[in-house]
Write a protein that holds these residues in place. Structure first.
Motif, PDB file in Angstrom:
ATOM      1  N   LEU A  24       0.831  -1.203   0.000  1.00 49.35           N
ATOM      2  CA  LEU A  24       0.000   0.000   0.000  1.00 49.35           C
ATOM      3  C   LEU A  24       0.865   1.251   0.000  1.00 49.35           C
ATOM      4  O   LEU A  24       0.510   2.264  -0.609  1.00 49.35           O
ATOM      5  N   HIS A  25       1.997   1.186   0.667  1.00 47.53           N
ATOM      6  CA  HIS A  25       2.866   2.352   0.788  1.00 47.53           C
ATOM      7  C   HIS A  25       3.515   2.709  -0.546  1.00 47.53           C
ATOM      8  O   HIS A  25       3.456   3.863  -0.983  1.00 47.53           O
ATOM      9  N   TYR A  26       4.159   1.749  -1.203  1.00 54.95           N
ATOM     10  CA  TYR A  26       4.961   2.081  -2.382  1.00 54.95           C
ATOM     11  C   TYR A  26       4.198   1.962  -3.696  1.00 54.95           C
ATOM     12  O   TYR A  26       4.692   2.417  -4.731  1.00 54.95           O
ATOM     13  N   PHE A 120       7.618   8.227  -1.283  1.00 54.97           N
ATOM     14  CA  PHE A 120       6.924   6.992  -0.933  1.00 54.97           C
ATOM     15  C   PHE A 120       7.479   5.785  -1.680  1.00 54.97           C
ATOM     16  O   PHE A 120       7.280   4.650  -1.238  1.00 54.97           O
ATOM     17  N   TYR A 121       8.152   6.002  -2.783  1.00 58.13           N
ATOM     18  CA  TYR A 121       8.704   4.879  -3.537  1.00 58.13           C
ATOM     19  C   TYR A 121      10.150   4.559  -3.138  1.00 58.13           C
ATOM     20  O   TYR A 121      10.642   3.478  -3.457  1.00 58.13           O
ATOM     21  N   VAL A 122      10.815   5.464  -2.445  1.00 60.86           N
ATOM     22  CA  VAL A 122      12.213   5.250  -2.069  1.00 60.86           C
ATOM     23  C   VAL A 122      12.407   3.973  -1.246  1.00 60.86           C
ATOM     24  O   VAL A 122      13.341   3.197  -1.514  1.00 60.86           O
ATOM     25  N   PRO A 123      11.576   3.682  -0.212  1.00 64.32           N
ATOM     26  CA  PRO A 123      11.781   2.429   0.533  1.00 64.32           C
ATOM     27  C   PRO A 123      11.699   1.194  -0.347  1.00 64.32           C
ATOM     28  O   PRO A 123      12.464   0.237  -0.149  1.00 64.32           O
ATOM     29  N   ARG A 124      10.795   1.171  -1.321  1.00 68.18           N
ATOM     30  CA  ARG A 124      10.678   0.045  -2.238  1.00 68.18           C
ATOM     31  C   ARG A 124      11.944  -0.107  -3.074  1.00 68.18           C
ATOM     32  O   ARG A 124      12.453  -1.214  -3.262  1.00 68.18           O
ATOM     33  N   TYR A 125      12.453   1.006  -3.565  1.00 69.18           N
ATOM     34  CA  TYR A 125      13.668   0.957  -4.389  1.00 69.18           C
ATOM     35  C   TYR A 125      14.850   0.434  -3.571  1.00 69.18           C
ATOM     36  O   TYR A 125      15.624  -0.415  -4.046  1.00 69.18           O
ATOM     37  N   LEU A 126      14.976   0.926  -2.345  1.00 71.45           N
ATOM     38  CA  LEU A 126      16.069   0.454  -1.490  1.00 71.45           C
ATOM     39  C   LEU A 126      15.922  -1.027  -1.176  1.00 71.45           C
ATOM     40  O   LEU A 126      16.909  -1.780  -1.188  1.00 71.45           O
ATOM     41  N   HIS A 170      19.712 -15.995   7.323  1.00 70.44           N
ATOM     42  CA  HIS A 170      19.313 -14.827   6.544  1.00 70.44           C
ATOM     43  C   HIS A 170      18.884 -13.684   7.461  1.00 70.44           C
ATOM     44  O   HIS A 170      17.948 -12.946   7.169  1.00 70.44           O
ATOM     45  N   MET A 171      19.604 -13.584   8.576  1.00 67.44           N
ATOM     46  CA  MET A 171      19.272 -12.531   9.534  1.00 67.44           C
ATOM     47  C   MET A 171      19.476 -11.147   8.925  1.00 67.44           C
ATOM     48  O   MET A 171      18.671 -10.231   9.135  1.00 67.44           O
ATOM     49  N   ASN A 172      20.562 -10.980   8.174  1.00 62.25           N
ATOM     50  CA  ASN A 172      20.821  -9.681   7.538  1.00 62.25           C
ATOM     51  C   ASN A 172      19.706  -9.327   6.554  1.00 62.25           C
ATOM     52  O   ASN A 172      19.320  -8.155   6.422  1.00 62.25           O
ATOM     53  N   TRP A 173      19.197 -10.337   5.863  1.00 61.81           N
ATOM     54  CA  TRP A 173      18.103 -10.125   4.909  1.00 61.81           C
ATOM     55  C   TRP A 173      16.871  -9.594   5.643  1.00 61.81           C
ATOM     56  O   TRP A 173      16.216  -8.665   5.179  1.00 61.81           O
ATOM     57  N   ALA A 174      16.570 -10.196   6.795  1.00 62.71           N
ATOM     58  CA  ALA A 174      15.407  -9.769   7.577  1.00 62.71           C
ATOM     59  C   ALA A 174      15.607  -8.378   8.162  1.00 62.71           C
ATOM     60  O   ALA A 174      14.683  -7.554   8.175  1.00 62.71           O
ATOM     61  N   ILE A 175      16.824  -8.097   8.642  1.00 68.65           N
ATOM     62  CA  ILE A 175      17.105  -6.782   9.225  1.00 68.65           C
ATOM     63  C   ILE A 175      16.926  -5.687   8.166  1.00 68.65           C
ATOM     64  O   ILE A 175      16.364  -4.623   8.448  1.00 68.65           O
ATOM     65  N   ARG A 176      17.368  -5.959   6.959  1.00 65.03           N
ATOM     66  CA  ARG A 176      17.205  -4.978   5.880  1.00 65.03           C
ATOM     67  C   ARG A 176      15.727  -4.700   5.606  1.00 65.03           C
ATOM     68  O   ARG A 176      15.336  -3.554   5.375  1.00 65.03           O
ATOM     69  N   PHE A 177      14.924  -5.761   5.650  1.00 61.13           N
ATOM     70  CA  PHE A 177      13.499  -5.576   5.399  1.00 61.13           C
ATOM     71  C   PHE A 177      12.850  -4.742   6.509  1.00 61.13           C
ATOM     72  O   PHE A 177      12.047  -3.844   6.245  1.00 61.13           O
ATOM     73  N   PHE A 178      13.207  -5.033   7.765  1.00 66.34           N
ATOM     74  CA  PHE A 178      12.638  -4.278   8.880  1.00 66.34           C
ATOM     75  C   PHE A 178      13.087  -2.818   8.838  1.00 66.34           C
ATOM     76  O   PHE A 178      12.310  -1.910   9.180  1.00 66.34           O
ATOM     77  N   LEU A 179      14.312  -2.562   8.397  1.00 69.10           N
ATOM     78  CA  LEU A 179      14.777  -1.185   8.270  1.00 69.10           C
ATOM     79  C   LEU A 179      14.001  -0.441   7.186  1.00 69.10           C
ATOM     80  O   LEU A 179      13.661   0.738   7.349  1.00 69.10           O
ATOM     81  N   CYS A 180      13.706  -1.133   6.086  1.00 69.12           N
ATOM     82  CA  CYS A 180      12.919  -0.509   5.023  1.00 69.12           C
ATOM     83  C   CYS A 180      11.489  -0.249   5.489  1.00 69.12           C
ATOM     84  O   CYS A 180      10.880   0.769   5.126  1.00 69.12           O
ATOM     85  N   GLU A 181      10.936  -1.152   6.310  1.00 70.13           N
ATOM     86  CA  GLU A 181       9.617  -0.908   6.882  1.00 70.13           C
ATOM     87  C   GLU A 181       9.643   0.292   7.825  1.00 70.13           C
ATOM     88  O   GLU A 181       8.705   1.100   7.836  1.00 70.13           O
ATOM     89  N   LEU A 183      11.637   2.758   7.541  1.00 71.91           N
ATOM     90  CA  LEU A 183      11.754   3.926   6.667  1.00 71.91           C
ATOM     91  C   LEU A 183      10.384   4.338   6.128  1.00 71.91           C
ATOM     92  O   LEU A 183      10.117   5.536   5.957  1.00 71.91           O
ATOM     93  N   CYS A 184       9.517   3.370   5.872  1.00 71.16           N
ATOM     94  CA  CYS A 184       8.148   3.688   5.440  1.00 71.16           C
ATOM     95  C   CYS A 184       7.436   4.525   6.494  1.00 71.16           C
ATOM     96  O   CYS A 184       6.741   5.501   6.168  1.00 71.16           O
ATOM     97  N   LEU A 185       7.592   4.144   7.758  1.00 70.11           N
ATOM     98  CA  LEU A 185       6.974   4.905   8.844  1.00 70.11           C
ATOM     99  C   LEU A 185       7.553   6.307   8.915  1.00 70.11           C
ATOM    100  O   LEU A 185       6.823   7.284   9.116  1.00 70.11           O
ATOM    101  N   VAL A 186       8.864   6.414   8.741  1.00 68.27           N
ATOM    102  CA  VAL A 186       9.511   7.729   8.759  1.00 68.27           C
ATOM    103  C   VAL A 186       8.977   8.600   7.625  1.00 68.27           C
ATOM    104  O   VAL A 186       8.721   9.797   7.808  1.00 68.27           O
ATOM    105  N   VAL A 187       8.780   8.000   6.453  1.00 71.39           N
ATOM    106  CA  VAL A 187       8.267   8.753   5.303  1.00 71.39           C
ATOM    107  C   VAL A 187       6.854   9.261   5.577  1.00 71.39           C
ATOM    108  O   VAL A 187       6.520  10.414   5.280  1.00 71.39           O
TER     109      VAL A 187
END
Length: 253
Positions: A24-26, A120-126, A170-181, A183-187
């Motif tokens: 919904l965000h991106y 709003f599209y920046v988190p998706r791109y990252l 794949h902990m790093n993979w999950a951490i990246r996803f949570f950081l992007c989420e 970032l959505c809240l920050v946006v």
């Protein structure tokens, strides 16, 4: 329909590397901003951005000047509308001592809408950059419908084996996803305050003012939409400016 062509972005792919809120965000929010920005600039559908009323000044020159210079409203005509003969809240006779509010944001609305769409599209791109196609590679086409049960069963076994062998790797993979989420809240929060600043500090209280508007005194109340997004405003145009420009053009000829 060329202004709504961006709606094609709403097409949802089968393999989703995120959740519904992220989607919904991106996508939804992004498309809403793009469509609104396109409609704002579609003059052949919604008319001219400004239409001035004057018999002494050429309409095109006056419209261009007031749109660039920005228009304003008089504060005392907001609090006492129609008592002094004003035709619209904020519009009436004024002098140099009166407090006025300039509406300089109108000409910047299309650019701000596009900027918000990009934000709003920046988190998706990252996320797509950081994810690197790992999720699509792991599921190996299991998100697509197939009639070959044997092939699907083999892929299930391979995927199950991979998950067991690489559990907690794949902990790093999950951490990246949570950081992007995050970032959505920050946006989202950032856009709320950005919009409030863009509208001159009137956006945060706009919702409560709309709710309280029916309970206000009908004799003195002013519609918050009329105050923040007025349909009629004032513009000061000096006739001597037009005369000087006319004389200059006449001398050049």
């Amino acid at each position: 329909m060329r202004y709504l062509a961006a709606a094609k972005i709403l097409k949802k792919h089968n393999a989703q590397v995120d959740n519904s809120v992220f989607y919904l965000h991106y996508r939804i929010s992004f498309v809403i901003f793009v469509i609104c920005g396109a409609l704002v600039t579609a003059k052949e559908f919604v008319g001219n951005p400004i239409q001035c009323i004057s018999k002494a000044v050429p309409m095109h020159a006056l419209n261009t000047y007031c749109y660039i210079k920005s228009t304003f409203s008089v504060l005392r005509h907001w609090t006492t509308p129609h008592e002094d003969g004003s035709a619209y809240p904020g519009v009436g006779a004024h002098d140099d001592e009166d407090q006025v509010v300039f509406h300089a944001y109108y000409q910047w609305v299309p650019f701000v809408l596009v900027l918000q769409a990009i934000m709003f599209y920046v988190p998706r791109y990252l996320w797509k950059t950081l994810e690197g196609g790992l999720f699509t590679t792991i599921i190996a086409g299991l998100d697509k419908l197939t009639m070959d049960e044997n092939s699907r069963h083999k892929k299930h076994k391979v995927l199950s084996h991979y998950m067991l062998e690489h559990l907690n790797m794949h902990m790093n993979w999950a951490i990246r996803f949570f950081l992007c989420e995050a970032l959505c809240l920050v946006v989202v929060v950032g856009n709320i305050y950005f919009t409030d600043h863009f509208l001159g500090g009137t956006f945060l209280e706009y919702g409560t003012e709309v709710i309280n508007f029916p309970d206000m005194d009908p004799e003195t109340r002013v519609d918050p939409m009329t105050r923040i997004f007025p349909r009629v405003t004032k513009c000061t145009f000096r006739m001597r400016m037009l005369l000087s420009l006319w004389h200059g053009a006449h001398k050049d000829n």
